[in-house]
Structures are given as C-alpha cells and as structure tokens.
Design a protein around this motif. Structure first.
Motif, PDB file in Angstrom:
ATOM      1  N   GLN A 122       1.496 -12.068  10.361  1.00 45.63           N
ATOM      2  CA  GLN A 122       1.634 -10.648  10.476  1.00 45.63           C
ATOM      3  C   GLN A 122       0.959  -9.726   9.641  1.00 45.63           C
ATOM      4  N   LEU A 123      -0.171 -10.268   8.913  1.00 49.41           N
ATOM      5  CA  LEU A 123      -0.723  -9.289   8.302  1.00 49.41           C
ATOM      6  C   LEU A 123      -1.631  -8.264   9.274  1.00 49.41           C
ATOM      7  N   ARG A 124      -1.342  -7.016   8.581  1.00 47.36           N
ATOM      8  CA  ARG A 124      -2.055  -5.810   9.098  1.00 47.36           C
ATOM      9  C   ARG A 124      -3.034  -5.444   8.414  1.00 47.36           C
ATOM     10  N   THR A 125      -2.961  -5.399   7.229  1.00 44.52           N
ATOM     11  CA  THR A 125      -3.952  -4.722   6.336  1.00 44.52           C
ATOM     12  C   THR A 125      -4.612  -5.813   5.114  1.00 44.52           C
ATOM     13  N   LEU A 126      -5.961  -6.093   5.013  1.00 42.97           N
ATOM     14  CA  LEU A 126      -6.261  -7.421   4.180  1.00 42.97           C
ATOM     15  C   LEU A 126      -7.587  -6.774   3.789  1.00 42.97           C
ATOM     16  N   SER A 127      -7.595  -6.977   2.265  1.00 46.79           N
ATOM     17  CA  SER A 127      -8.781  -6.786   1.526  1.00 46.79           C
ATOM     18  C   SER A 127      -9.400  -8.121   0.744  1.00 46.79           C
TER      19      SER A 127
ATOM     20  N   SER B  47       1.966 -19.707  -0.605  1.00 46.81           N
ATOM     21  CA  SER B  47       2.878 -20.846  -0.769  1.00 46.81           C
ATOM     22  C   SER B  47       4.268 -20.447  -0.735  1.00 46.81           C
ATOM     23  N   GLY B  48       4.577 -19.054  -0.596  1.00 45.72           N
ATOM     24  CA  GLY B  48       6.034 -18.875  -0.702  1.00 45.72           C
ATOM     25  C   GLY B  48       6.697 -18.437   0.662  1.00 45.72           C
ATOM     26  N   ARG B  49       7.959 -17.964   0.752  1.00 45.02           N
ATOM     27  CA  ARG B  49       8.782 -17.536   1.726  1.00 45.02           C
ATOM     28  C   ARG B  49       8.355 -16.230   2.331  1.00 45.02           C
ATOM     29  N   ALA B  50       7.956 -15.369   1.490  1.00 43.46           N
ATOM     30  CA  ALA B  50       7.500 -13.937   1.906  1.00 43.46           C
ATOM     31  C   ALA B  50       6.523 -13.981   3.060  1.00 43.46           C
ATOM     32  N   ARG B  51       6.707 -12.912   3.872  1.00 45.01           N
ATOM     33  CA  ARG B  51       5.590 -12.724   4.969  1.00 45.01           C
ATOM     34  C   ARG B  51       4.969 -11.490   4.718  1.00 45.01           C
ATOM     35  N   LEU B  52       3.769 -11.401   4.623  1.00 42.27           N
ATOM     36  CA  LEU B  52       3.279 -10.214   3.954  1.00 42.27           C
ATOM     37  C   LEU B  52       2.619  -9.672   5.051  1.00 42.27           C
ATOM     38  N   THR B  53       2.640  -8.236   5.415  1.00 42.00           N
ATOM     39  CA  THR B  53       2.007  -7.561   6.127  1.00 42.00           C
ATOM     40  C   THR B  53       0.746  -6.753   5.436  1.00 42.00           C
ATOM     41  N   SER B  54       0.740  -6.660   4.271  1.00 39.56           N
ATOM     42  CA  SER B  54      -0.514  -6.116   3.536  1.00 39.56           C
ATOM     43  C   SER B  54      -0.833  -6.744   2.350  1.00 39.56           C
ATOM     44  N   LEU B  55      -2.135  -7.106   2.087  1.00 41.10           N
ATOM     45  CA  LEU B  55      -2.614  -8.162   0.952  1.00 41.10           C
ATOM     46  C   LEU B  55      -3.913  -7.396   0.484  1.00 41.10           C
ATOM     47  N   ASN B  56      -4.103  -7.329  -0.808  1.00 45.91           N
ATOM     48  CA  ASN B  56      -5.233  -7.034  -1.299  1.00 45.91           C
ATOM     49  C   ASN B  56      -5.685  -8.048  -2.385  1.00 45.91           C
ATOM     50  N   MET B  57      -6.554  -8.936  -2.176  1.00 46.82           N
ATOM     51  CA  MET B  57      -7.210 -10.027  -3.123  1.00 46.82           C
ATOM     52  C   MET B  57      -8.585  -9.637  -3.418  1.00 46.82           C
TER      53      MET B  57
END
Length: 630
Positions: free
Chosen positions: A287-292, A257-267
């Motif tokens: 731009q995500l490079r790492t995702l869980s 929902s926000g303005r941040a542009r994540l490259t790494s996310l762990n959910m």
C-alpha cells in the motif's frame, strides 16, 4: 494582553489558526464590524455551535480576530473557534513567556494544537503550556534546543490525552524522557523524535506503551537498530508512516518484518538497504504511497522493478543519488505507477530524456520533478513533460546545462499552476523566459535564478504578476540593479528568503527597499557584495526585519562589527555567517545548528517523498500544517 505581549502580531493563515508573530495590530477591532446604520445587530445566539464554527471557516484570520472585538457575545463565539496557536521567541521579544501563555490560554480556551518555537523555550515553559491547556492534543517543540526529559515528564503529567508530539532536534530528550512520555500519554498517535538522543530502548517502550501509534519519525537517531524497529512495526499494528532517515544501522528487513502496513516510508541514507531489501518492503507494504530511498547506495534498477511489481499506488518516490539507477529503471516505474505525483531523480548524470518521455507517457498527474544535476536532460525532455503534465507545480533543473529558456517558455505555456522553479546554473535563461513564467504562473512562490542571465526586466515582471513570491535566489545575476530589486520588493511584500550574493551592482539602497517592503524576511544572503553593502544597509534590515534568522556577510568588506551588532540586537534568533573575527558561521547566541539533513525539505515535493517526519501531523485537524517537521 497587549501590554504583556509587547508587539505581538497575528499573521494570516487558516481561519482557525493564530500565529503570534509580530504584534497585535491585526487583532485590533475593525470598523467593518460596526453595527449596521439601521442599528440592527447580528444575533449569533440564533446559530448553534456547529453553524457558528462553519461560518468562522469562511473568515480570514484578521476578520475572525476583529469580529471577536465587536462585543462580549462575539468574543465568546469567535475566540472559541480558534483551535491552533503558535508562539515564537521572536514574536514575544522581551515579554514574559509564562504570562503570555496564560493570556493566550484564557483568550482561546478551545486550543487543541500548540506550537512553541525558539531555541530558549524551556522545560518550565512547556510545563506551563501543559498545565494551562490540559485538553491539548497536539504540541510541536521542534528545534527547541533547551527542552529536556523534564519537559517530557511534565507533559505526561499535564496532558495525558496528548495525541501528537514533535520534538525534532531536541537532543537532550533521551530514553528516560520517552519512557516517561509513553507511560503518561498512551494515546499518542503521532510522534517525531528526529535527532533526539535515543536508542532501541525508547522504541521498545513505545512498542509496549503506545500501540496506537500511526506516525513515527526517528530520523537521525544513530543508535537505533533493527531490534527497535522490528518491535515497533510488530507491536504497533496501526503504524502507517515511518521515517528512518539517516539511521545507518537499520535495514529494510526490519521494516518488512512486522504487522504494520505502511503507506509512507523514509529510509533516506540507510546504507544497509539493498535491492533485495526493497523487494521485501514492497512485498510487505504494497500500500506504500510515499517512499524515500535517497542516498541508499546499494539500490538500483532491480529495486525499482520490485516496486513496479508490488507498489502500483506510489504517489511520491525519492531515489536521488542511489546506486545504479538508469533510464530503464525509471521507465519501469513510470509504466507501473500511474498515480505518481512527485519524483526525485537528483544526481544522475546518466539519466536522459528517455526517462522524461516515459514519465510523460505513464505519469501524467506529475506535480513535482527533481532533476538537479541530471546533466543529460535537455529542452526536448522538459517540453514533453510540460505538455503532458499540466498539473506540474515544481521543477528543479539546477545544473542541467542543456535546459534553456526554450524549455522554460514551454513550462509557462502549459503549466499555469507552477509554484516552484529551480534554474540555478542551468542552460541560458534570459529575461524572456522569466517574463513568460511571470505572465503565466501567478502562483509562483519559489524561484531560483542563481547565475542566470536576467536583469531588472525580469524582476519587474515578477513584481507585477507574482506577488506571492516568498523565496528568491538572484545570486550572481550581475545585471540586476537597485532599481529592479526595489521594484521587486515593493511588489512581493511576503518575501521571506532572498539571495543577492555576488550581485555587484546592488547597494544599501536595495537593502533599504527590502527592509521597508518585506518585514517577514527570514533569510538574507549578501555574500560577495564586496564594496557596496555597508552598515547603513544592515541597520535598515535590523530596524524592519526582526524575524531575520540567517544572514550571510562573507566578503562584505565594508560591513563592520557595528553593523553586525545592530542586526544581532534587533534579530534575537539570527545566525550570522562571515562576521569579522569568526572562523565559522556561528550564531550570536551559540544556538546549535540542526543537522543539514533537516533543512533539505523543499517545496518541490521532497517533503512528501521523504516520508515520516515531513508528514507527521499532516492529516489531523485544521491546524495540522503548522506542525510539520520542516
């Protein structure tokens, strides 16, 4: 300093890091730095500060510290090159924490990164560290169980320029402490609050006070919801890394929902995440490079198609134990994400060699593959991966019954950089396969051979060719004897974790050999060594392995309370499982154990795929590696 510090030790690491862990022997002066025979001495004054600092990066830590003993000039020069210090409860023994911190601050005035380790680290000690190192930019207090909101207030007062803080597992840090920290340290860029007692209120404060945040870990904070996450990703536009593992009230829609542009996310474990939510994340954060997405039960092949369409730059993906993930979904990702290096596919009985063929064709930069419990994967698939991915460093094929020594021999042939290999309860793995790995993969540091058909021959090969092994599982390897384990211990002195549970041919002689040769041992599993392990073996461990943190004594029938007490007295941080008269594996100091989720990060890429906390502090400064939440 030696008097106050007792038996401190500086362990080797990056040249600019000092780990005060087991004595000051390595900080003593060395003859190699004596003046040359002609009487001439090096004049460091001829070099400017930058040149000297550059020179220091080429020196091993022992030499760097020894150089500082040559003269007062060299001491001023080289002590100022140390910018990272870590201190543990084990390293200090009975020494006074406050005095030790004062002496470290006096000797190493350039310290910018500090790690304090130990369940008894107090608020007062944190306050002293802040007061003595006012230029401190990064501090790790991970799993310092006694740290509370008061420490946060002292940090806010003493270190207003603090940029990175790790309080993973400090469960007495609450919303009030975060508020005080945020108000006093507005320049924070990296913050780990994993398993702290916080809610959305803390995130709302951070979103207003610390808008320079780039990395945030709130894993295990069960009271956090979409409201708090939406505020952070909206107001902290620089945010690049976010870890929400186990936050069951957070959905993918909040992250998107926000303005941040994540490259790494762990959910990982965020049970509200769905295929559609993953699609929203992919659209918002291409731009995500790492995702869980580990344990996101409502995620399947549809989510993988969304990722393949939007996130072609993925380098690490953890989709272990999700919903309906099949060969088709994995193949879609493999074709669209050629930069993929780490993939976790744990727990899929329907995943077959088809997925491995697709990965071998599309992702030839793979370094880490986790196939734990993928029971349909066979030798053929592993051989294809080995041939196509020569950079492979880690492979997990535990409980893959169709993977045998044939595949492991192919790995040894094609993947010389292999560092971690997990083979427990796989197909038939014999000495020949392990010998091939030992001969061709000298950088091996983690090896799981639990329940494999190996003997002393395999251990002799490992001792001869893989001296850097730090973690070894030999559980229920019935053919291993005292002679083989003694050879291994002498050849692998850096061993830190050893599982020999159920090895019924081992005796106290094995423990004596390990104790004498492996002083850095931290974890020892003796479960099921029924009749041959006695108090004598435990006393040897207690005498030489003061850094021991956990020991399993279940079903060790000849071990008595006296042997357990000897270990407890010598190893002040140890947790003992299976001690007599105890219904649970409790610590002798009643140290509260961290949730199991914090211990799941291993060397085969999961720390990268599970973004956020694992990556926190990961890209800043020469001492950053010390501060990763692990």
């Amino acid at each position: 300093m030696a008097a106050a510090a007792g038996e401190w030790d500086a362990m080797s690491g990056a040249p600019t890091e000092v780990s005060v862990d087991q004595g000051l022997e390595s900080m003593e002066c060395d003859d190699q730095f004596a003046p040359a025979p002609d009487g001439k001495r090096a004049n460091l004054a001829l070099l400017d500060e930058d040149s000297t600092a550059h020179l220091a990066t080429f020196l091993p830590l022992r030499d760097l510290l020894a150089a500082s003993c040559v003269s007062s000039e060299w001491k001023r020069t080289f002590d100022s090159c140390v910018d990272t210090v870590r201190v543990s409860q084990v390293s200090l023994g009975q020494a006074d924490w406050l005095e030790a911190l004062a002496q470290l601050a006096a000797r190493f005035p350039a310290v910018r990164t500090l790690e304090l380790r130990g369940a008894t680290v107090s608020d007062a000690q944190v306050g002293a560290a802040a007061a003595l190192n006012r230029e401190l930019s990064r501090l790790s207090l991970a799993q310092c169980d006694d740290v509370t909101d008061q420490a946060m207030a002292l940090l806010a007062q003493g270190c207003p320029g603090l940029q990175g803080l790790n309080v993973l597992g400090c469960r007495d840090v609450t919303n009030m402490g975060v508020r005080q920290l945020a108000q006093g340290c507005p320049d924070l860029t990296a913050l780990c609050l994993g398993w702290c007692d916080i809610s959305d209120n803390a995130l709302l404060v951070l979103s207003k006070q610390c808008q320079r945040l780039e990395e945030l870990d709130v894993s295990g904070c069960g009271r956090i919801s979409d409201a708090g996450i939406s505020a952070v990703v909206t107001d902290c536009s620089r945010l690049r890394s976010l870890s929400l593992e186990g936050c069951r009230e957070v959905s993918a829609w909040a992250v998107a929902s926000g303005r941040a542009r994540l490259t790494s996310l762990n959910m990982g474990g965020c049970t509200l995440v769905t295929d559609a939510g993953v699609g929203a994340i992919a659209a918002a954060h291409p731009q995500l490079r790492t995702l869980s997405l580990r344990l996101c039960r409502a995620v399947g092949d549809v989510a993988l198609r969304f990722l393949s369409m939007r996130c072609a730059s993925l380098t690490a993906l953890d989709i272990s134990r999700c919903g309906s993930v099949t060969d088709a979904g994995v193949s879609t990702v493999a074709a669209a994400c050629p930069q993929l290096k780490d993939i976790d596919l744990e727990g899929y009985s329907d995943i077959t060699d088809v997925s491995l063929y697709a990965l071998a064709q599309g992702c030839q930069e793979l370094e880490s593959v986790n196939l734990w419990v993928c029971s349909q994967v066979s030798d053929a698939g592993i051989q294809v991966i080995a041939a196509a991915c020569p950079n492979l460093r880690s492979l997990d094929v535990r409980l893959c019954s169709k993977v045998s020594g044939v595949a492991i021999a192919a790995l040894a042939e094609h993947c010389p950089n292999l560092r971690a290999l997990y083979l427990e309860r796989g197909g038939r793995i014999t000495d020949a396969a392990v010998v091939a790995v030992a001969n061709n993969c000298p950088r091996m540091h983690t090896l799981d051979l639990g329940w494999c058909d190996v003997s002393d021959r395999a251990l002799e090969a490992l001792a001869a060719h893989c001296p850097g092994i730090t973690c070894l599982n030999l559980g229920y390897c019935d053919a291993v004897t005292d002679e083989g384990l003694g050879t291994l211990a002498r050849g692998c002195p850096d061993l830190a974790s050893l599982d020999i549970g159920g090895c019924l041919r081992l005796s106290d002689a094995s423990l004596a050999a390990v104790a004498e040769s492996c002083p850095h041992l931290q974890s020892l599993d003796l479960g099921g060594c029924k009749h041959l392990i006695t108090d004598a073996g435990l006393r040897a461990i207690a005498q030489h392995c003061s850094a021991l943190r956990s020991i399993n004594l279940r079903f060790c029938e000849k071990v008595t309370d006296a042997g357990v007490d000897a270990v407890k007295r010598a190893c002040i941080n140890v947790q003992v499982a299976g001690e007599r008269g105890s219904a649970c594996a409790a610590s002798c100091h009643e140290t509260r154990a961290m949730p199991l989720a914090t211990e799941r990060m291993t060397e085969h890429g999961r720390s990268a795929a599970r973004a956020g906390g694992a990556a926190l502090f990961g890209a800043t400064g020469p001492g950053a590696a010390l501060l990763r939440a692990s």
